[in-house]
Design an enzyme around this catalytic site. Structure first.
Site, PDB file in Angstrom:
ATOM      1  CB  CYS A  20      12.378  29.737   9.781  1.00  0.00           C
ATOM      2  SG  CYS A  20      11.490  28.530   9.051  1.00  0.00           S
ATOM      3  N   GLY A  21      13.333  27.866  11.973  1.00  0.00           N
ATOM      4  CA  GLY A  21      13.545  26.902  12.756  1.00  0.00           C
ATOM      5  C   GLY A  21      13.426  25.600  11.993  1.00  0.00           C
ATOM      6  CG  ASN A  81      12.001  21.145  -9.171  1.00  0.00           C
ATOM      7  OD1 ASN A  81      10.928  20.948  -9.720  1.00  0.00           O
ATOM      8  ND2 ASN A  81      12.533  20.349  -8.720  1.00  0.00           N
ATOM      9  CE  LYS A 128       8.349  16.729 -16.038  1.00  0.00           C
ATOM     10  NZ  LYS A 128       9.555  15.663 -15.700  1.00  0.00           N
ATOM     11  N   GLY A 175       8.129  27.107   7.455  1.00  0.00           N
ATOM     12  CA  GLY A 175       7.327  28.219   7.414  1.00  0.00           C
ATOM     13  C   GLY A 175       7.811  29.332   6.372  1.00  0.00           C
TER      14      GLY A 175
END
Length: 155
Positions: free
Chosen positions: A65-66, A99, A136, A70
């Site tokens: 996105c920009g 992650n 984690k 978002g």
């Protein structure tokens, strides 16, 4: 690898170029839109890519996105999804290695196309390393499941 890709109207051009780049690298693409520069709301696209990962339709996702912000926030609302906003190669690599992020997001108004290609390559070229990071990630997943079951955060 089967990759889901999506963007809003602010990043349509970058998405198209990344789609071609990923396909040229030998990966399969499922394109979740948008399909023009006509204005669209990014959450719908992020939810679709996240759901496709949940169901096994795609293995990983690239959202643009920009700013990348978002899309990442929206994708992280899909249960079980870990999305990381990445604007550099090291973060993209670590998003996967440390992650186990199924999705990365990029900002078309923040980085250029050549850097975006390098970021995508770094992300797609590595696999989750497990080790101490697995503990984690398991803690995060356990908390998410508990919250979804009870509607409150365990402390």
């Amino acid at each position: 690898m089967k990759i889901g890709i999506g963007a809003d109207h602010n990043a349509f051009g970058m998405k198209e170029a990344l789609r071609r780049h990923i396909e040229d690298s030998g990966n399969e693409i499922v394109d979740f839109g948008c399909f023009s520069e006509d204005e669209v709301d990014y959450p719908d696209i992020a939810f679709q890519v996240g759901t496709a990962i949940q169901t096994g339709t795609v293995e990983r996702g690239i959202l643009v996105c920009g700013t990348g912000i978002g899309m990442s926030i929206a994708a992280n609302k899909v249960p079980g999804i870990r999305s990381a906003q990445c604007h550099d190669v090291y973060s993209a690599e670590r998003a996967q290695l440390s992650n186990d992020a199924q999705i990365i997001t990029l900002g078309a108004k923040v980085i250029g196309l050549e850097l975006a290609k390098k970021i995508v390559d770094a992300y797609l070229d590595v696999a989750f390393a497990g080790g101490q990071s697995k503990r984690k990630i398991d803690q995060i997943s356990d908390q998410e499941r508990a919250y979804l079951k009870t509607g409150s955060v365990e402390g």
